[in-house]
Design an enzyme around this catalytic site. Structure first.
Site, PDB file in Angstrom:
ATOM      1  N   HIS A 477      17.930 -14.752  32.436  1.00 19.14           N
ATOM      2  CA  HIS A 477      16.872 -15.243  31.553  1.00 19.14           C
ATOM      3  C   HIS A 477      15.676 -14.282  31.561  1.00 19.14           C
ATOM      4  CE1 HIS A 477      14.338 -18.501  29.718  1.00 19.14           C
ATOM      5  NE2 HIS A 477      13.388 -17.789  30.294  1.00 19.14           N
ATOM      6  N   GLU A 478      15.168 -14.007  32.756  1.00 20.19           N
ATOM      7  CA  GLU A 478      13.980 -13.152  32.847  1.00 20.19           C
ATOM      8  C   GLU A 478      14.299 -11.731  32.398  1.00 20.19           C
ATOM      9  OE1 GLU A 478      11.190 -14.496  33.058  1.00 20.19           O
ATOM     10  OE2 GLU A 478      11.866 -16.449  33.765  1.00 20.19           O
ATOM     11  N   HIS A 484      13.140  -7.740  25.851  1.00 24.51           N
ATOM     12  CA  HIS A 484      12.277  -7.968  24.695  1.00 24.51           C
ATOM     13  C   HIS A 484      11.032  -7.063  24.791  1.00 24.51           C
ATOM     14  CE1 HIS A 484      10.519 -11.434  21.980  1.00 24.51           C
ATOM     15  NE2 HIS A 484      10.891 -10.391  21.267  1.00 24.51           N
TER      16      HIS A 484
HETATM   17 ZN   LIG Z   1      11.396 -17.730  29.719  1.00 21.69          ZN
END
Ligand SMILES: [Zn+2]
Length: 693
Positions: A477-478, A484
């Site tokens: 997730h991180e 991004h």
């Molecule tokens: Zn998050």
């Protein structure tokens, strides 16, 4: 720029050029006493830059106003990014004292900018003439965004309202700092020390090893310590056969910020909610939730409520069935009690073993931290052609921090990635991505420096650190957020990387979790720590088949928190709020199961009270999950989870695109259509469940 190196005073390493390799901050030279003077100088420079723009006698142009505004404050960004990364990941009493001073000072500084009449007049004038300025699409987006940001900050209000708004903003910054320092203090001060073999009953080797390590870190050699870090307490609750100790640890965990002492957060929360409501009214909105949601994908509280309601009823019905299974298991074992919140994880683990033949202790040796990091990197290579090489010997702020260089498919430098994976008392709980520097091209080709901070348990001395499947998911997730930031390819700082709508920002991160769960990835990287054997296919299949196990519980934990967040921020007259009573009543209203507690109870709900980033915004994870479940299906439909054409669209419109487009438009460009909720319900195992429970 001078850095005041006159006389005997040694130069301040935060000012002037940074001499550390690869333009990293000069971590090893920075001492707490450098921050205040560095902030003072950077704030003064920024004030002078803003005054020059606002008071420019020349007519407003995009270059002399927006470009100049975007280029201003560089020194301040630099100092603040180092400072706030440290106060989150490696703080100290000295840094906390500076944080208490700087939070309101920075809020004052921001208000002075966003409430500056002359500056806004220029932006408003440009905005009125935007179609005749010959702007590129990106410039038009920047102007549009700034206009919205200034208006939402109060630029159109009369002087008296502006003054009140500035006072509110400053006070909120102080309250947010106090909130997070209180939670950190409660987390740091608590340990459950396990002294005898009976205290360790039921704990598998990996939990004992991590507890021994946590004890050693606290000078309790030869003992075992459970802390309130999720990676410590979660497995304890899952395996400890000592119901009394589970209850004791659990009560401490859910009482953070709610202990009635000096670190109690309830008064902080009541004042925060009242000030946010007042701020929203000054800006012309009925409640803070209306104000906050107006600038998101969801747009209105009704849209958020609609999504939460759809999921809540199904999740609750499913959790009740899960509860019945746990109760039956407890009774089978001779337990003569109703399942309590501190029993849930313990019996869920037993039911999981019985139903799915899955034992956390059997899976764990296959999930080595280093391999999961490598899996996250390799997924990025297969999707986007990026590769990561670890760099040794660089100055970092703690010896646990590791640094990698990211390069693109042509071997060009993309940016730096820092990984800070282990829990320690100087780190706040949770997991997050942050930037020491964001990508942009307005002032040269500025490459990003991104960090992921986690709270995993360190393995025993000389042993690899092992993750739970949930930990591994958090890592992916991180890392999705990190990509991004790293892959961002924009010109203007405002639009860089994760600077997107709050309910869109979890899309790239949650989407990334899907690759962890693929046999193509796990089959390669889940390798036994002792034997070096890959995870047997049968075990891998059982693990993936059990994905929706206990999802009623997880969804209830999460959704109840999102509902309480929304309800708190929909209060029109919140003065004199009784925080405990409000939480209780909100939960009663939705029929919260007695056996489950909110994932984040209000007194330690850092997402919404350590600053307002997720205030009236905790629903964002679920909103983004509609997108990630629907979005991953694009790869499944293409028949290849690394399908190059789909990956390219994902790269161009999402991971590299920052805030270049409205998020709905960006999603549509990637997916070719708007998202539907079905994939989310299937992912959580809620599709076949009727909502009437
Ligand atoms: Zn998050």
């Amino acid at each position: 720029m001078g850095n005041g190196s006159a006389g005997a005073i040694p130069p301040n390493p935060l000012l002037g050029e940074w001499a550390a390799p690869l333009e990293l901050p000069p971590f090893t030279e920075i001492a707490p006493e450098h921050f205040r003077p560095a902030f003072d100088q950077a704030l003064a420079e920024h004030r002078a830059e803003i005054a020059a723009i606002a008071d420019d006698p020349a007519l407003p142009s995009f270059a002399n106003t927006i470009d100049a505004f975007e280029k201003a404050g560089r020194g301040l960004d630099r100092v603040a990014s180092v400072f706030f990364n440290l106060t989150g990941a490696h703080t100290s009493d000295a840094l906390q004292a500076i944080e208490r001073e700087m939070a309101p000072a920075l809020a004052r500084h921001r208000s002075a900018i966003f409430l500056n009449t002359a500056l806004f007049r220029r932006i408003d004038d440009l905005f009125a003439r935007r179609d005749s300025l010959g702007l590129t699409p990106e410039q038009a987006r920047v102007l549009d965004r700034y206009h919205i940001i200034f208006v939402r900050a109060g630029a159109r209000l009369d002087p008296a309202a502006k003054e009140r708004l500035a006072a509110i903003t400053e006070r909120l910054a102080t309250l947010g700092t106090r909130f997070s320092q209180n939670v950190l203090s409660d987390e740091r001060d608590y340990t459950l020390v396990l002294e005898t073999e009976e205290d360790l009953a039921g704990l598998p080797t990996f939990v004992r090893a991590a507890a021994a390590r946590a004890a050693a870190d606290r000078g309790l050699e030869g003992q075992y310590v459970i802390t309130l870090a999720r990676s410590s307490i979660d497995p304890f609750l899952q395996f400890s056969a000592r119901r009394d100790l589970r209850e004791r640890a659990y009560q401490a965990w859910i009482s953070r910020g709610d202990t009635g002492g000096e670190t109690d957060n309830k008064a902080v929360i009541a004042e925060t909610i009242a000030l946010r409501a007042e701020r929203a009214k000054l800006l012309g909105y009925p409640t803070f939730a209306h104000f906050r949601l107006d600038d998101t994908m969801a747009k209105t509280p009704e849209a958020v409520r609609d999504l939460l309601d759809q999921v809540w009823a199904r999740a609750r019905a499913r959790a009740m069935r899960e509860r019945d299974d746990l109760q039956a298991m407890a009774e089978e074992e001779g337990g003569n009690f109703a399942i309590a919140p501190w029993d849930w994880r313990y019996y869920a683990e037993k039911v999981r073993q019985a139903k799915h033949d899955l034992d956390e202790a059997e899976i764990k040796p296959y999930l080595q931290l280093d391999n999961m990091v490598a899996a996250a990197f390799d997924t990025a290579r297969r999707l986007f052609g990026v590769t990561f090489t670890e760099l040794q010997g660089l100055p970092v702020y703690h010896s646990d921090v590791r640094v990698w260089e990211a390069r693109d498919a042509e071997g060009r430098h993309v940016g730096l990635f820092l990984g800070d994976y282990f829990a320690r008392p100087s780190k706040r709980s949770g997991a997050w991505m942050s930037a020491f520097r964001s990508q942009e091209k307005l002032s040269g080709d500025i490459r990003p420096i991104i960090v992921n901070v986690m709270n995993f348990s360190k393995g025993g001395e000389g042993e690899p650190s092992l993750l739970s499947f949930d930990d591994a998911r958090t890592l992916f997730h991180e890392f999705g957020h990190a990509l991004h930031g790293l892959l961002s390819n924009v010109t203007y700082p405002l639009l860089s990387g994760t600077g997107v709508a709050r309910d869109f920002v979890e899309f790239p991160s949650q989407l990334y979790e899907h690759w962890l769960e693929r046999p193509e990835v796990l089959g390669r990287y889940a390798v036994h720590a002792k034997t070096g054997e890959p995870m047997p296919t049968a075990l891998l299949e059982r693990l993936l088949a059990a994905r929706t196990f206990n999802q009623g519980f997880a969804t209830v934990e999460y959704t109840s928190s999102a509902i309480v967040d929304l309800d708190l921020h929909l209060l029109e007259e919140p003065n004199g709020l009784d925080v405990s009573a409000f939480e209780r009543e909100a939960l009663d209203r939705i029929g919260m199961p007695a056996e489950i507690v909110m994932r984040h109870r209000t007194p330690h709900f850092a997402h919404i009270f350590s600053g307002d980033a997720y205030a009236a915004g905790y629903y964002s994870y679920l909103w983004s999950e509609v997108l990630d479940a629907d979005g991953f299906a694009a790869f499944l439909e293409a028949g290849d989870v690394f399908d190059p054409a789909t990956a390219k669209r994902l790269h161009d419109y999402v991971y590299a695109a920052g805030n270049l487009r409205d998020p709905t438009e960006a999603y549509g460009a990637f997916r070719g259509r708007m998202p539907v909720i079905d994939a989310l319900l299937r992912k959580r195992g809620l599709h076949a469940i009727s909502g009437d429970a």
